[in-house]
Structures are given as C-alpha cells and as structure tokens.
Design an enzyme around this catalytic site. Structure first.
Site, mmCIF file in Angstrom:
data_model
loop_
_atom_site.group_PDB
_atom_site.id
_atom_site.type_symbol
_atom_site.label_atom_id
_atom_site.label_comp_id
_atom_site.label_asym_id
_atom_site.label_seq_id
_atom_site.Cartn_x
_atom_site.Cartn_y
_atom_site.Cartn_z
ATOM 1 N N HIS A 125 0.818 -1.225 0.000
ATOM 2 C CA HIS A 125 0.000 0.000 0.000
ATOM 3 C C HIS A 125 0.844 1.264 0.000
ATOM 4 O O HIS A 125 0.389 2.310 0.449
ATOM 5 C CB HIS A 125 -0.949 -0.015 1.217
ATOM 6 N N THR A 196 -3.292 -8.798 10.845
ATOM 7 C CA THR A 196 -4.154 -8.274 9.779
ATOM 8 C C THR A 196 -5.517 -8.943 9.845
ATOM 9 O O THR A 196 -5.610 -10.138 10.128
ATOM 10 C CB THR A 196 -3.531 -8.469 8.370
#
Ligand code: OAD
Length: 253
Positions: A125, A196
């Site tokens: 990201h 996550t």
C-alpha cells in the site's frame, strides 16, 4: 514448521504496529485516542478508511485529507519499531544467512519494518513517509516538521498538489509490488498472516494462493479473523509477545 521452512512469506497488517502506538483500522487493540489533537480525535471517531482514504475524498477536500495524512505521517515518524518488528528483522537475518528465503509483505505504510532492519520488504500500500506530485508523480522527501500549507502545493508542477504515496481505495496497487509478492507466494513453503484482519484484497488472496501451493500457514493475531479457519496454527495474542517467543523457539537447538 519454521525450523524446517526453506522459503517464508510473512504478511503483516496494522496490528503489528499497534504496539508502537499506531491505530489499527478495524477492531483489535487500537491505541488510545487521548493523545490526538481535538480536531483529529473527531476525525478518528468518524473515520471510515473506505471513505476518507480515497481519491474522491482528496479531490473533494484536499485540505482535510492532507492534514489528516500529515498528522499520521508525523505519528509514524515518532513511533518506534516494537519487539514484533525487531523479531521479524532478526528472523530474516538468520534465514538469509542460512541460505533460506524470506519475504515480508506489508499493508502498513509506516516504514517501521524497514526501521527495525527488515530488508526484503514489499510495500503493498505504498508508504506515508514519502509524498508525490499529483501531476508528475515525482517523489518529494518531507522533513520531520509538520507541513505548513494545506493543501500542499507541489514544487514540481504549477497548480499540482502533494499527496501521500499511499494506495487509496479504488487505486491500483503498485505493479512491481504485486509481482514481487505473487512470486514469493508461489514459491513459499510457510506463510504467516500477522496482525491483519485479512479482509482487504489482495492480502486475503495471498494466503489462499500459498495454501493452494501446499504451503503451511500460521496466523498471529489478537483475535480470530477471516484467516483463522484457513491456517494450520493460530497463535492468539500480541505480535510483540508471540514473535520474539517464536524466534527463540525456532533458533533453540
Ligand atoms: P485492520 O485494522 O483491518 O486489522 C488489524 C488486525 O490486527 C485485527 O485483526 C486485530 O485483531 C489485530 N491486532 C491488533 N493488535 C494486535 C497485536 N498487538 N498483535 C497482533 N494482532 C493485533 O488492519 P489491516 O488488516 O492492516 O488499507 O487492514 C488492511 C488495510 O485496510 C489497510 O492497509 C488499510 C485498511 O483500510 C488502505 O488504507 C488501502
């Protein structure tokens, strides 16, 4: 499993940085909001990453989104890598010294893995530390001080702005990062999903691809997630406790 692995892929998310005081996006042990400036506290309260972290949000209100990201940028710069980050860096060092392969895929934009000493890091990201020109794409290195003008004009093109070099919802992931991640996943024999929620594409896909290729899988998370049913082993707890313990266990011989 770790002792026997020849090729390890680790996927990390916001949970591994929560022990460095950075907020997660969904649930989990988010750091306290007390230390936020009042206007940012209000923004966190109403913060929905799906609406604020978008090109549309930046277009509609570049002032607000730039302030928000600059505040987060400074938070990342002031945060320190924690024992979870450090254990992963040490694991990489030991594995590569032994001729084994280690790839760290991260959804985090905070650069804490690199600051802990991890080398083979794939930023899925992007990162929040560098910003880039909206017109030319050229990177701009920002200092440790807050930005002073919002939105921030780009020095590289008249009328252009600076934006964080992160991937917003609706944007493509960096092609090179996806390629590097896919290659590593194809050939790994052990996959870790750490901190996550494993719901955002393509993070979720990597675990399944590794499993289809026959890799073992381990989750380290404070809570059960979408990944929990797919892995061989769930280590339920904080990454900053679990990873140093795992490292010790794996090298004790
Ligand atoms: P999330 O906030 O979705 O999930 C964080 C996970 O970390 C949760 O499953 C928590 O249970 C876990 N957790 C919290 N503290 C922990 C700790 N100390 N040790 C271990 N686990 C812990 O974060 P991500 O999965 O990283 O994307 O989110 C993925 C993406 O969604 C982000 O990169 C961001 C977000 O929207 C973009 O901005 C494009």
């Amino acid at each position: 499993m770790l002792r026997e692995a020849r090729s390890v892929v680790v996927l990390t998310g916001a949970g591994i940085s929560s022990e460095s005081g950075l907020r997660t996006f969904r649930g989990g042990t988010a750091a306290s909001a007390q230390d936020l400036p009042a206007d940012m506290r209000a923004l966190w309260a109403e913060f929905d990453p799906q609406t604020l972290a978008t090109p549309e949000a930046f277009e509609d209100d570049p002032d607000r989104v730039s302030r928000w990201y600059d505040w987060r940028r400074l938070g990342c710069l002031h945060a320190q890598p924690n024992p979870g980050h450090l254990a992963l860096a040490e694991l990489e060092k030991r594995m590569t010294a032994a001729g084994r392969s280690f790839t760290l895929l991260t959804q985090n934009v905070d650069r804490l893995h690199q600051r802990a000493g991890s080398r083979n890091v794939v930023e899925l990201h992007g990162n929040i530390i560098e910003w880039r020109c909206t017109k030319t794409g050229r990177m701009v290195q920002l200092g440790a001080e807050p930005l002073t003008t919002f939105p921030t004009p780009s020095p590289h093109a008249a009328g252009a702005l600076l934006r964080p070099n992160v991937v917003w919802f609706g944007e493509m992931l960096p092609e090179a990062a996806v390629l590097a991640a896919s290659r590593a996943v194809q050939s790994c024999d052990l996959f870790f999903s750490i901190g996550t929620s494993a719901v955002v594409y393509p993070a979720a896909v990597f675990l399944h691809a590794a499993r289809q290729n026959g890799a073992g899988a381990i989750e380290i998370n404070a809570e059960a997630t979408a990944a929990s049913k797919v892995v061989d082993v769930c280590l339920r707890g904080r990454a900053g406790d679990m990873l140093p313990a795992l490292l010790q266990a794996a090298i004790r011989d």
